[in-house]
Scaffold this motif. Structure first.
Motif, PDB file in Angstrom:
ATOM      1  N   ASN A  29       0.825  -1.212   0.000  1.00 48.23           N
ATOM      2  CA  ASN A  29       0.000   0.000   0.000  1.00 48.23           C
ATOM      3  C   ASN A  29       0.860   1.263   0.000  1.00 48.23           C
ATOM      4  O   ASN A  29       0.546   2.242  -0.679  1.00 48.23           O
ATOM      5  CB  ASN A  29      -0.938   0.006   1.209  1.00 48.23           C
ATOM      6  CG  ASN A  29      -2.039  -1.028   1.089  1.00 48.23           C
ATOM      7  OD1 ASN A  29      -2.367  -1.465  -0.013  1.00 48.23           O
ATOM      8  ND2 ASN A  29      -2.615  -1.422   2.204  1.00 48.23           N
ATOM      9  N   GLU A  32       2.320   1.541  -3.521  1.00 49.70           N
ATOM     10  CA  GLU A  32       1.307   1.964  -4.481  1.00 49.70           C
ATOM     11  C   GLU A  32       0.969   3.439  -4.304  1.00 49.70           C
ATOM     12  O   GLU A  32       0.824   4.166  -5.293  1.00 49.70           O
ATOM     13  CB  GLU A  32       0.045   1.111  -4.322  1.00 49.70           C
ATOM     14  CG  GLU A  32       0.188  -0.305  -4.861  1.00 49.70           C
ATOM     15  CD  GLU A  32      -1.094  -1.092  -4.748  1.00 49.70           C
ATOM     16  OE1 GLU A  32      -1.934  -0.737  -3.893  1.00 49.70           O
ATOM     17  OE2 GLU A  32      -1.267  -2.060  -5.511  1.00 49.70           O
ATOM     18  N   GLN A 162     -10.133  -2.933 -17.279  1.00 48.01           N
ATOM     19  CA  GLN A 162      -9.326  -2.251 -16.259  1.00 48.01           C
ATOM     20  C   GLN A 162      -8.785  -0.930 -16.770  1.00 48.01           C
ATOM     21  O   GLN A 162      -8.820   0.078 -16.073  1.00 48.01           O
ATOM     22  CB  GLN A 162      -8.171  -3.154 -15.819  1.00 48.01           C
ATOM     23  CG  GLN A 162      -8.588  -4.278 -14.894  1.00 48.01           C
ATOM     24  CD  GLN A 162      -7.440  -4.737 -14.010  1.00 48.01           C
ATOM     25  OE1 GLN A 162      -6.433  -4.067 -13.869  1.00 48.01           O
ATOM     26  NE2 GLN A 162      -7.607  -5.901 -13.405  1.00 48.01           N
ATOM     27  N   GLY A 166     -10.433   2.675 -15.566  1.00 44.86           N
ATOM     28  CA  GLY A 166      -9.468   3.568 -14.922  1.00 44.86           C
ATOM     29  C   GLY A 166      -9.418   4.929 -15.588  1.00 44.86           C
ATOM     30  O   GLY A 166      -9.398   5.971 -14.915  1.00 44.86           O
ATOM     31  N   TRP A 207      -7.724   6.842  -7.358  1.00 46.97           N
ATOM     32  CA  TRP A 207      -7.141   5.513  -7.139  1.00 46.97           C
ATOM     33  C   TRP A 207      -8.147   4.588  -6.457  1.00 46.97           C
ATOM     34  O   TRP A 207      -8.391   3.455  -6.920  1.00 46.97           O
ATOM     35  CB  TRP A 207      -5.876   5.682  -6.303  1.00 46.97           C
ATOM     36  CG  TRP A 207      -5.256   4.414  -5.783  1.00 46.97           C
ATOM     37  CD1 TRP A 207      -5.182   3.207  -6.396  1.00 46.97           C
ATOM     38  CD2 TRP A 207      -4.606   4.243  -4.512  1.00 46.97           C
ATOM     39  NE1 TRP A 207      -4.517   2.288  -5.597  1.00 46.97           N
ATOM     40  CE2 TRP A 207      -4.152   2.911  -4.432  1.00 46.97           C
ATOM     41  CE3 TRP A 207      -4.342   5.104  -3.449  1.00 46.97           C
ATOM     42  CZ2 TRP A 207      -3.476   2.412  -3.329  1.00 46.97           C
ATOM     43  CZ3 TRP A 207      -3.657   4.611  -2.349  1.00 46.97           C
ATOM     44  CH2 TRP A 207      -3.237   3.278  -2.299  1.00 46.97           C
ATOM     45  N   LEU A 208      -8.751   5.048  -5.358  1.00 38.38           N
ATOM     46  CA  LEU A 208      -9.653   4.207  -4.575  1.00 38.38           C
ATOM     47  C   LEU A 208     -10.932   3.879  -5.342  1.00 38.38           C
ATOM     48  O   LEU A 208     -11.404   2.739  -5.322  1.00 38.38           O
ATOM     49  CB  LEU A 208      -9.989   4.900  -3.257  1.00 38.38           C
ATOM     50  CG  LEU A 208      -8.827   5.101  -2.280  1.00 38.38           C
ATOM     51  CD1 LEU A 208      -9.276   5.888  -1.058  1.00 38.38           C
ATOM     52  CD2 LEU A 208      -8.225   3.763  -1.865  1.00 38.38           C
ATOM     53  N   ALA A 210     -11.469   3.862  -8.663  1.00 38.53           N
ATOM     54  CA  ALA A 210     -11.199   2.957  -9.783  1.00 38.53           C
ATOM     55  C   ALA A 210     -10.989   1.533  -9.297  1.00 38.53           C
ATOM     56  O   ALA A 210     -11.513   0.574  -9.881  1.00 38.53           O
ATOM     57  CB  ALA A 210      -9.973   3.434 -10.557  1.00 38.53           C
ATOM     58  N   ASP A 211     -10.234   1.376  -8.219  1.00 39.23           N
ATOM     59  CA  ASP A 211      -9.984   0.044  -7.670  1.00 39.23           C
ATOM     60  C   ASP A 211     -11.274  -0.601  -7.174  1.00 39.23           C
ATOM     61  O   ASP A 211     -11.474  -1.804  -7.308  1.00 39.23           O
ATOM     62  CB  ASP A 211      -8.963   0.153  -6.527  1.00 39.23           C
ATOM     63  CG  ASP A 211      -8.481  -1.210  -6.064  1.00 39.23           C
ATOM     64  OD1 ASP A 211      -7.863  -1.924  -6.863  1.00 39.23           O
ATOM     65  OD2 ASP A 211      -8.736  -1.563  -4.887  1.00 39.23           O
ATOM     66  N   SER A 216      -8.188   0.231 -13.066  1.00 42.28           N
ATOM     67  CA  SER A 216      -6.816   0.390 -12.595  1.00 42.28           C
ATOM     68  C   SER A 216      -6.657   1.726 -11.877  1.00 42.28           C
ATOM     69  O   SER A 216      -6.879   2.785 -12.468  1.00 42.28           O
ATOM     70  CB  SER A 216      -5.840   0.322 -13.777  1.00 42.28           C
ATOM     71  OG  SER A 216      -4.556   0.764 -13.392  1.00 42.28           O
ATOM     72  N   GLY A 217      -6.264   1.660 -10.608  1.00 42.18           N
ATOM     73  CA  GLY A 217      -6.032   2.885  -9.858  1.00 42.18           C
ATOM     74  C   GLY A 217      -4.872   3.687 -10.406  1.00 42.18           C
ATOM     75  O   GLY A 217      -4.878   4.926 -10.345  1.00 42.18           O
ATOM     76  N   THR A 323       3.249  -5.193  -7.130  1.00 38.19           N
ATOM     77  CA  THR A 323       1.867  -5.428  -7.555  1.00 38.19           C
ATOM     78  C   THR A 323       1.737  -6.759  -8.284  1.00 38.19           C
ATOM     79  O   THR A 323       0.791  -7.525  -8.056  1.00 38.19           O
ATOM     80  CB  THR A 323       1.397  -4.284  -8.475  1.00 38.19           C
ATOM     81  OG1 THR A 323       1.530  -3.035  -7.796  1.00 38.19           O
ATOM     82  CG2 THR A 323      -0.052  -4.479  -8.886  1.00 38.19           C
ATOM     83  N   GLU A 327      -0.520 -10.057  -7.238  1.00 39.67           N
ATOM     84  CA  GLU A 327      -1.586 -10.542  -8.113  1.00 39.67           C
ATOM     85  C   GLU A 327      -1.359 -11.976  -8.595  1.00 39.67           C
ATOM     86  O   GLU A 327      -2.315 -12.721  -8.782  1.00 39.67           O
ATOM     87  CB  GLU A 327      -1.712  -9.617  -9.331  1.00 39.67           C
ATOM     88  CG  GLU A 327      -2.203  -8.217  -9.009  1.00 39.67           C
ATOM     89  CD  GLU A 327      -3.653  -8.197  -8.587  1.00 39.67           C
ATOM     90  OE1 GLU A 327      -4.418  -9.069  -9.036  1.00 39.67           O
ATOM     91  OE2 GLU A 327      -4.016  -7.315  -7.783  1.00 39.67           O
TER      92      GLU A 327
END
Length: 402
Positions: A29, A32, A162, A166, A207-208, A210-211, A216-217, A323, A327
């Motif tokens: 976090n 990112e 994504q 975004g 960012w938040l 979109a996620d 994509s943030g 990231t 994933e």
């Protein structure tokens, strides 16, 4: 360089003062957030019209050079690193394509280097991390899909979802949030520190959101930054950007410190194929695309070499690696993939960081001997990023005087 070295020194393999796990959600976090703030602030400082001006040098490096760098990086990775899939090779190429201007500050601050060349490196590094993320997302989804045996059509749809979501979220929040912020300032509802905080919040909100809805943030934050600058009456002021950039830089230092700790635990597991690939990534894989993208500009060979060498890898590559690891979990050639990125960034931090100052002095002496009508010495106006950097330094100097 200092923060990576501090991480090496204080790691369990060094003085054993600090121990962190690169697999920690908190670490991810922080990393990112550092990249989100950097993407947003870099994009918000760019005037899109300037991107295609000054003989289109930054545009050529971004539109031609960067995709070629990703392609060359993927091809060489597939040839040298035998235990990875084609999708993972593409992922390595995408993660190692963004450059980091932080390691080249000695160049950007050296006024002996022509303004056009400094501007080109500055604008390229400000935008290529955002430009690399769609490729990163595409290869990341392919990598996951190969392991889970998803249909190719499904993978392509997921990738475009994504990216598209975004971009949409970033555009809406950048336009609406920027307009509301400007309106609040004009009527006196917001000023001073809260103006800076309000601007920074647009990056985090995009960012938040979109996620949350499957986008994509990273793409959202980058798009929001571009929109706040390109939105006509919504003109981003230097005083709004400075807090966002400062917070991003602070978190970036933390990421490089953690990176140093991570390197200390894995430095002795680096194989010769990975080391050779890392050297090629910093040289031919970067230099050939740069040379190809600049065909027809009539720059001297020393200039092409200079632009090709000073493409250091840093924050974006580290965050994208974290990231990807989050994933993909234990998929396929994860260890080889992570070691390739770690080794390349580690070499870049120290080799390109150490050569930035002497390299800029060498190049400035070469340029001084060129004819006054050579493309390198042509007078140009500084880009929005460059002029912003000067404004920030002046602001800081004035603050110190006060």
């Amino acid at each position: 360089m200092i923060f990576v070295a501090a991480g090496l020194l204080l790691s369990p393999e060094g003085l054993d003062f600090v121990s962190v796990s690169s697999n920690s959600t908190l670490i991810l976090n922080i990393a990112e957030l550092a990249l989100i703030l950097t993407l947003f602030s870099d994009a918000s400082k760019i005037e899109l019209q300037a991107l295609l001006s000054e003989e289109k040098l930054p545009g050529r490096l971004l539109i031609i050079g960067m995709p070629l760098t990703i392609a060359f990086g993927a091809i060489v990775a597939a040839l040298f690193l035998k235990d990875i899939t084609l999708a993972e090779a593409g992922l390595i190429g995408a993660m190692l394509s963004p450059t980091d201007a932080g390691l080249g500050q000695a160049i950007l601050n050296n006024t002996k280097v022509p303004a056009k060349i400094r501007q080109t490196l500055n604008v390229e590094s400000g935008l290529n991390d955002g430009g690399a993320i769609p490729f990163f997302l595409f290869f990341l989804i392919l990598t996951r899909g190969e392991a889970l045996k998803w249909p190719v059509g499904t993978l392509i749809v997921l990738a475009f979802e994504q990216i598209g979501i975004g971009m949409l979220v970033g555009a809406v929040i950048g336009l609406a949030g920027g307009w509301l912020s400007t309106k609040a300032v004009r009527v006196g509802w917001m000023s001073g520190l809260y103006r800076k905080i309000g601007f920074m919040s647009l990056a985090i909100i995009s960012w938040l959101v979109a996620d949350l809805i499957g986008g994509s943030g990273f793409i959202a934050a980058f798009t929001a930054g571009l929109i706040t600058q390109a939105g006509g009456k919504i003109k981003t002021a230097e005083e709004e950007i400075i807090l966002t950039e400062a917070e991003g830089n602070i978190l970036s230092c933390a990421v490089f410190f953690i990176f140093g700790i991570t390197v200390s635990a894995r430095i002795f597991t680096i194989s010769w194929p990975i080391f050779i690939y890392s050297v090629l990534s910093l040289t031919l894989i970067r230099m050939l695309p740069v040379a190809i993208s600049l065909i027809g500009i009539k720059l001297h060979s020393e200039t092409v070499l200079f632009l090709g060498w000073f493409g250091p890898r840093g924050l974006a590559s580290v965050v994208l690696l974290l990231t990807a690891m989050e994933e993909t979990g234990g998929i396929g050639g994860n260890e080889t993939l992570s070691l390739a990125v770690i080794t390349t960034v580690f070499l870049s931090v120290f080799v390109q960081g150490a050569t930035a100052d002497p390299g800029s002095e060498w190049y400035s002496r070469i340029v001084a001997k060129l004819p006054t009508d050579s493309p390198e010495r042509k007078k140009v106006g500084e880009s929005s990023i460059s002029s912003y950097d000067v404004d920030v330094k002046n602001s800081l100097n004035n603050s110190e005087d006060r």
